[in-house]
Every structure is written in structure tokens, then in C-alpha cells.
Design an enzyme around this catalytic site. Sequence first.
Site, mmCIF file in Angstrom:
data_model
loop_
_atom_site.group_PDB
_atom_site.id
_atom_site.type_symbol
_atom_site.label_atom_id
_atom_site.label_comp_id
_atom_site.label_asym_id
_atom_site.label_seq_id
_atom_site.Cartn_x
_atom_site.Cartn_y
_atom_site.Cartn_z
ATOM 1 N N ASN A 1 -10.366 11.463 -12.465
ATOM 2 C CA ASN A 1 -11.654 11.859 -12.383
ATOM 3 C C ASN A 1 -11.681 12.066 -10.794
ATOM 4 O O ASN A 1 -11.774 11.245 -10.152
ATOM 5 C CB ASN A 1 -12.777 10.801 -12.986
ATOM 6 C CG ASN A 1 -14.203 11.039 -12.472
ATOM 7 O OD1 ASN A 1 -14.327 12.368 -11.956
ATOM 8 N ND2 ASN A 1 -15.282 10.228 -12.403
ATOM 9 N N TRP A 2 -11.626 13.366 -10.462
ATOM 10 C CA TRP A 2 -11.508 13.819 -9.124
ATOM 11 C C TRP A 2 -12.821 13.504 -8.325
ATOM 12 O O TRP A 2 -13.129 13.429 -7.370
ATOM 13 C CB TRP A 2 -11.111 15.315 -8.850
ATOM 14 C CG TRP A 2 -9.965 15.478 -9.153
ATOM 15 C CD1 TRP A 2 -8.748 14.694 -9.782
ATOM 16 C CD2 TRP A 2 -9.194 16.659 -9.309
ATOM 17 N NE1 TRP A 2 -7.532 15.221 -9.794
ATOM 18 C CE2 TRP A 2 -7.606 16.486 -9.786
ATOM 19 C CE3 TRP A 2 -9.566 18.046 -8.957
ATOM 20 C CZ2 TRP A 2 -6.837 17.619 -9.921
ATOM 21 C CZ3 TRP A 2 -8.753 19.062 -8.959
ATOM 22 C CH2 TRP A 2 -7.391 18.969 -9.287
ATOM 23 N N LYS A 3 -13.978 13.253 -9.138
ATOM 24 C CA LYS A 3 -15.262 13.062 -8.444
ATOM 25 C C LYS A 3 -15.444 14.325 -7.741
ATOM 26 O O LYS A 3 -14.755 15.624 -7.793
ATOM 27 C CB LYS A 3 -15.386 11.701 -7.838
ATOM 28 C CG LYS A 3 -15.057 10.830 -8.687
ATOM 29 C CD LYS A 3 -15.404 9.215 -8.427
ATOM 30 C CE LYS A 3 -15.037 8.276 -9.351
ATOM 31 N NZ LYS A 3 -15.454 6.974 -8.776
ATOM 32 N N HIS B 1 -20.992 8.677 -16.688
ATOM 33 C CA HIS B 1 -20.490 8.076 -15.713
ATOM 34 C C HIS B 1 -21.445 7.141 -14.753
ATOM 35 O O HIS B 1 -22.565 7.881 -14.671
ATOM 36 C CB HIS B 1 -19.569 8.741 -14.667
ATOM 37 C CG HIS B 1 -18.842 8.164 -13.505
ATOM 38 N ND1 HIS B 1 -19.263 7.643 -12.336
ATOM 39 C CD2 HIS B 1 -17.506 7.653 -13.837
ATOM 40 C CE1 HIS B 1 -18.243 6.874 -11.982
ATOM 41 N NE2 HIS B 1 -16.987 7.210 -12.807
ATOM 42 N N GLU C 1 -21.928 6.780 -11.869
ATOM 43 C CA GLU C 1 -22.714 7.435 -10.674
ATOM 44 C C GLU C 1 -23.625 8.235 -11.243
ATOM 45 O O GLU C 1 -24.586 8.506 -10.591
ATOM 46 C CB GLU C 1 -21.398 7.964 -9.913
ATOM 47 C CG GLU C 1 -20.606 7.087 -9.281
ATOM 48 C CD GLU C 1 -19.064 7.487 -9.154
ATOM 49 O OE1 GLU C 1 -18.827 8.607 -8.943
ATOM 50 O OE2 GLU C 1 -18.249 6.728 -8.716
ATOM 51 N N GLU D 1 -16.001 1.209 -17.743
ATOM 52 C CA GLU D 1 -15.851 1.174 -16.177
ATOM 53 C C GLU D 1 -16.951 0.280 -15.768
ATOM 54 O O GLU D 1 -18.082 0.408 -15.265
ATOM 55 C CB GLU D 1 -16.325 2.634 -15.833
ATOM 56 C CG GLU D 1 -15.217 3.651 -16.007
ATOM 57 C CD GLU D 1 -14.948 4.907 -15.051
ATOM 58 O OE1 GLU D 1 -13.962 5.176 -14.835
ATOM 59 O OE2 GLU D 1 -15.936 5.307 -14.764
ATOM 60 N N GLY E 1 -14.340 1.964 -7.382
ATOM 61 C CA GLY E 1 -14.050 2.146 -5.699
ATOM 62 C C GLY E 1 -14.266 1.087 -4.807
ATOM 63 O O GLY E 1 -14.048 1.440 -3.589
ATOM 64 N N SER F 1 -10.758 0.782 -9.891
ATOM 65 C CA SER F 1 -9.787 0.478 -9.040
ATOM 66 C C SER F 1 -8.283 0.392 -9.799
ATOM 67 O O SER F 1 -7.531 -0.574 -9.718
ATOM 68 C CB SER F 1 -9.997 -0.902 -8.283
ATOM 69 O OG SER F 1 -11.350 -0.555 -7.527
ATOM 70 N N GLY G 1 -9.891 7.272 -10.548
ATOM 71 C CA GLY G 1 -10.681 7.746 -9.631
ATOM 72 C C GLY G 1 -9.651 7.951 -8.394
ATOM 73 O O GLY G 1 -9.005 8.919 -8.483
ATOM 74 N N GLY G 2 -10.077 7.275 -7.332
ATOM 75 C CA GLY G 2 -9.455 7.262 -6.050
ATOM 76 C C GLY G 2 -7.950 7.534 -6.023
ATOM 77 O O GLY G 2 -7.269 8.447 -5.563
HETATM 78 P P1 13P Z 1 -11.838 4.212 -8.629
HETATM 79 O O1 13P Z 1 -10.541 4.574 -9.679
HETATM 80 O O2 13P Z 1 -11.889 4.850 -7.341
HETATM 81 O O3 13P Z 1 -12.246 2.788 -8.770
HETATM 82 O O4 13P Z 1 -12.986 4.806 -9.824
HETATM 83 C C1 13P Z 1 -12.961 4.762 -11.150
HETATM 84 C C2 13P Z 1 -13.911 5.697 -11.651
HETATM 85 O O5 13P Z 1 -15.096 5.534 -11.405
HETATM 86 C C3 13P Z 1 -13.195 6.924 -12.563
HETATM 87 O O6 13P Z 1 -14.345 7.337 -13.181
#
Ligand code: 13P
Length: 246
Positions: free
Chosen positions: A9-11, A93, A95, A164, A170, A208, A229-230
Site C-alpha cells: 500500500n503505497w499510500k 483503511h 487512515e 491492521e 507506521g 509495521s 505500507g512503508g
Molecule cells: P506500515 O507498514 O507503514 O506500518 O503501514 C501499514 C499499512 O497501513 C498498510 O495498509
Amino acid sequence: MRRKLVVGNWKMNGGRVANAELLAGLVEAGPFDADVAVCAPFPYLGEVALSLQGQRLGWGAQDCSKHESGAFTGEVSASMLAEFGCRYVIVGHSERRALHAESDQLVADKAKAALAHKLTPIVCVGETLAEREAGQTDAVVKRQLSAVIHTLAHCISQVVVAYEPVWAIGTGRTASPEQAQAVHALLRAQLHAATQKSDEMSLLYGGSVKADNAASLFAQADIDGGLIGGASLKAADFAAICKAAA
Ligand code: 13P
């Protein structure tokens, strides 16, 4: 045995040059012994699709509208995504739930819109730190999933569920494999009550996930891969996670 699935997930990250480099790096590191996909921001999806043509890497979007079409400025419909050959779409998600006040029912409606166009919704659920500390984890994730089960009925078997925990996103603070497995087992039991195909469904963990903790998470009985994510923004890091899923 369920095949593992790892989704990046590149966000709201990336750019044309960085994306091309990342995808080239992934193609070079593959093929992987797991299903792998990337979910990019809307403007890049067409280019991502072109770059991945003929590759064993899937792609998806990070959100879609619950509506078919019409006066919804800024929204993107599932049918538009399907037109470009999109495979996955993340819905709910944390967020978006937090920053855009998305309700459990809206998330379920988005999943329904996605399925109507043969996209696979990746439905995210997860508790906040305050909810975990108050002992509400099970109730929260069950409530979130229940809205989707109720709305999709027998089609629920066609979704991917991603657990999640919000406190792990993050933050570098991953759920332990045991903590994650406990919630995954709970979610699978809830799905089992709704569909006989719960054993075939993919339940991803996100929060994470890194190259050094992926294998122990993916080794759990009910963890079928990850939503990353990251660590999905660097080809070497993401490839290492994809390899840990083999
Ligand atoms: P991180 O891997 O950066 O913690 O993010 C997880 C995430 O929200 C994937 O959708």
C-alpha cells in the site's frame, strides 16, 4: 493450503520516476512464490498497469466510491478501475476511517461496489491503542467485519480481509505473531459462521511489517500474507517481505 498474498500500500507516496524504479526493482527481484500486488495512488494506476503488463505482479487502488457514477466530485468508481484491468481495491483503511470519517457501513458499501465490478476488495479492520487497552479489540474488529458480512451475504468469501491494528501502523510497533494470530483466528471463525469457504479466504496482517518480522508473522496458521505500507516503497525491502511469504 492457501497461497500467500503480499500487497504493497503505497499510500500517498511516489512519483513517476520513483514508481518506475520501484516496479523495475520488483520485477527483477521476482518472480515470487506468493501472489504480490501494489496499490498505487489513482493518477499512477494507468502507468503502473502498463509497467506490469505481462508480469506476475498485480495492482490495485487504495479506495473507491460506493456510487456507480454521478455528481461525486473527487471520487473514483469501481467501474472506472475495472476498465483499466484493476484487480484489487483497499477499502476501509484506518487512515480513511479516521481522517475521512468512513463508517463501517460505508466501507461495506464500497466493498459491494468493488465486487459488482469483479474487483477484489481488501477490507481493513483494526482497533486503536485505546480500544486495545480497554479490552475492546475483539468487539471492534467483529463489529467492523460484521457490517461487511451483513452487506455482502454469501459474496463475503470473495473479499480479502486485512487486520491492521491502528497502533501498529507506521509506528514500528508490530503486533506480536501471537497477538496477530489471535485476532486472525477470531476473524476466520466469524467468517466461518457466514460462509463455508472461510478456509479459502486470505486474511492479511498489516502494521509495521518489515523484512525481519515478516516470516514469523506469515508462519501463523491464520495469517495468509501482509498489507505493507512503508516497507513497500523500497524494492529490496518489499521483495524481501515477498520472499518471506514463500
Ligand atoms: P506500515 O507498514 O507503514 O506500518 O503501514 C501499514 C499499512 O497501513 C498498510 O495498509
